[in-house]
Scaffold this active site. Sequence first.
Site, PDB file in Angstrom:
ATOM      1  N   HIS A 135     124.461 -18.827  46.616  1.00 40.26           N
ATOM      2  CA  HIS A 135     124.644 -19.776  47.722  1.00 40.26           C
ATOM      3  C   HIS A 135     125.755 -20.746  47.381  1.00 40.26           C
ATOM      4  CE1 HIS A 135     121.640 -21.357  44.920  1.00 40.26           C
ATOM      5  NE2 HIS A 135     122.146 -22.557  45.160  1.00 40.26           N
ATOM      6  N   CYS A 191     130.026 -44.098  41.033  1.00 37.86           N
ATOM      7  CA  CYS A 191     130.091 -43.987  42.496  1.00 37.86           C
ATOM      8  C   CYS A 191     131.188 -43.001  42.890  1.00 37.86           C
ATOM      9  CB  CYS A 191     130.343 -45.341  43.143  1.00 37.86           C
ATOM     10  SG  CYS A 191     130.642 -45.223  44.926  1.00 37.86           S
ATOM     11  N   CYS A 194     134.101 -45.429  44.973  1.00 32.65           N
ATOM     12  CA  CYS A 194     134.874 -46.520  44.373  1.00 32.65           C
ATOM     13  C   CYS A 194     134.964 -46.394  42.858  1.00 32.65           C
ATOM     14  CB  CYS A 194     134.283 -47.870  44.759  1.00 32.65           C
ATOM     15  SG  CYS A 194     132.691 -48.210  43.975  1.00 32.65           S
ATOM     16  N   HIS A 208     123.807 -48.979  46.514  1.00 30.16           N
ATOM     17  CA  HIS A 208     125.260 -48.953  46.647  1.00 30.16           C
ATOM     18  C   HIS A 208     125.700 -47.773  47.521  1.00 30.16           C
ATOM     19  CE1 HIS A 208     129.408 -49.710  45.547  1.00 30.16           C
ATOM     20  NE2 HIS A 208     129.537 -48.419  45.283  1.00 30.16           N
ATOM     21  N   GLU A 212     128.194 -47.817  50.726  1.00 26.82           N
ATOM     22  CA  GLU A 212     129.380 -46.960  50.808  1.00 26.82           C
ATOM     23  C   GLU A 212     129.317 -46.043  52.027  1.00 26.82           C
ATOM     24  OE1 GLU A 212     131.941 -47.599  49.399  1.00 26.82           O
ATOM     25  OE2 GLU A 212     131.950 -47.524  47.216  1.00 26.82           O
TER      26      GLU A 212
HETATM   27  P1  5GP Z   1     121.034 -25.050  43.644  1.00 26.06           P
HETATM   28  O1  5GP Z   1     120.651 -26.185  42.771  1.00 26.06           O
HETATM   29  O2  5GP Z   1     120.288 -23.781  43.330  1.00 26.06           O
HETATM   30  O3  5GP Z   1     122.516 -24.852  43.675  1.00 26.06           O
HETATM   31  O4  5GP Z   1     120.661 -25.502  45.112  1.00 26.06           O
HETATM   32  C1  5GP Z   1     119.653 -24.891  45.869  1.00 26.06           C
HETATM   33  C2  5GP Z   1     119.526 -25.648  47.171  1.00 26.06           C
HETATM   34  O5  5GP Z   1     118.570 -25.006  47.993  1.00 26.06           O
HETATM   35  C3  5GP Z   1     119.039 -27.087  46.994  1.00 26.06           C
HETATM   36  O6  5GP Z   1     120.006 -27.982  47.540  1.00 26.06           O
HETATM   37  C4  5GP Z   1     117.708 -27.131  47.733  1.00 26.06           C
HETATM   38  O7  5GP Z   1     117.510 -28.345  48.411  1.00 26.06           O
HETATM   39  C5  5GP Z   1     117.799 -25.961  48.675  1.00 26.06           C
HETATM   40  N1  5GP Z   1     116.529 -25.321  48.992  1.00 26.06           N
HETATM   41  C6  5GP Z   1     115.512 -25.068  48.124  1.00 26.06           C
HETATM   42  N2  5GP Z   1     114.530 -24.383  48.752  1.00 26.06           N
HETATM   43  C7  5GP Z   1     114.937 -24.201  50.032  1.00 26.06           C
HETATM   44  C8  5GP Z   1     114.347 -23.561  51.158  1.00 26.06           C
HETATM   45  O8  5GP Z   1     113.250 -22.991  51.110  1.00 26.06           O
HETATM   46  N3  5GP Z   1     115.055 -23.576  52.318  1.00 26.06           N
HETATM   47  C9  5GP Z   1     116.277 -24.185  52.428  1.00 26.06           C
HETATM   48  N4  5GP Z   1     116.881 -24.147  53.610  1.00 26.06           N
HETATM   49  N5  5GP Z   1     116.865 -24.800  51.374  1.00 26.06           N
HETATM   50  C10 5GP Z   1     116.203 -24.809  50.198  1.00 26.06           C
HETATM   51 ZN    ZN Z   2     131.212 -47.373  45.337  1.00 27.25          ZN
END
Ligand code: 5GP
Ligand code: ZN
Length: 219
Positions: A135, A191, A194, A208, A212
């Site tokens: 992903h 941050c 900034c 913060h 921002e």
């Molecule tokens: P990673 O840390 O593996 O790069 O990010 C995985 C992402 O998948 C995270 O941002 C998390 O919030 C998201 N995520 C985890 N479980 C699910 C799910 O069941 N459905 C969706 N849509 N997102 C998920």
């Molecule tokens: Zn800042």
Amino acid sequence: SFRDELGAYIAKPETYGPDVVVYHNDDFVAIHDMFPKSSLHLLLLPRDQTKTRLHPFDAFDDTEFLEKVKAETRTLRKLAAGELRRKYGKDSAQEQARQAALSADPPPDELPQGRDWEEDIVVGVHAVPSMNHLHVHVLSVDRYSERLKHRKHYNSFSTPFFVPIEDFPLAEDDVRRYPTEEGYLKRDFTCWRCGRGFGNRFAELKQHLEQEFKEWKKL
Ligand code: 5GP
Ligand code: ZN
């Protein structure tokens, strides 16, 4: 395992509503991250069965595949930018200037450009993903979300732990291939906007970030 839960979107994207699946085609599914770490947080899931179980660094070593993914992220970045324009266009000084010029009588010869929201979208992968299916994160830069609850949430998008898609293909000896994971995620907070340091004071950082966020959308 919860780590396999992104697989369902790839297998049956048509079973989800538009609030979950943004779009899907033969090769990709774009979804809303269920636990967004910014005010807009999407995921691009390649459907290629030979890649979906690979670590992104390995998957993107295939340059043909990488180019396909990059092309799709350009599409999704545009879509995300449009979403930001809809969300924050009325708040933005740049957009207001353009609208004012448009409605002037007569309108000026040179219209202000308006804001390029694509510059406010970041696209990339985590050096150590927690979810098993390949992903790519596509999110607004603000890191403003009530789901951003842990220090590692912030640092995983704000240190070299986050590898921008533009940086691929990674050089053989790129240090990010061998992430000192603990190192990046435990770093002192900085941050994104900034550059101010917050040590390990997460509550202060969160306050913060809200400040921002408000200024950023009014740029
Ligand atoms: P990673 O840390 O593996 O790069 O990010 C995985 C992402 O998948 C995270 O941002 C998390 O919030 C998201 N995520 C985890 N479980 C699910 C799910 O069941 N459905 C969706 N849509 N997102 C998920
Ligand atoms: Zn800042």
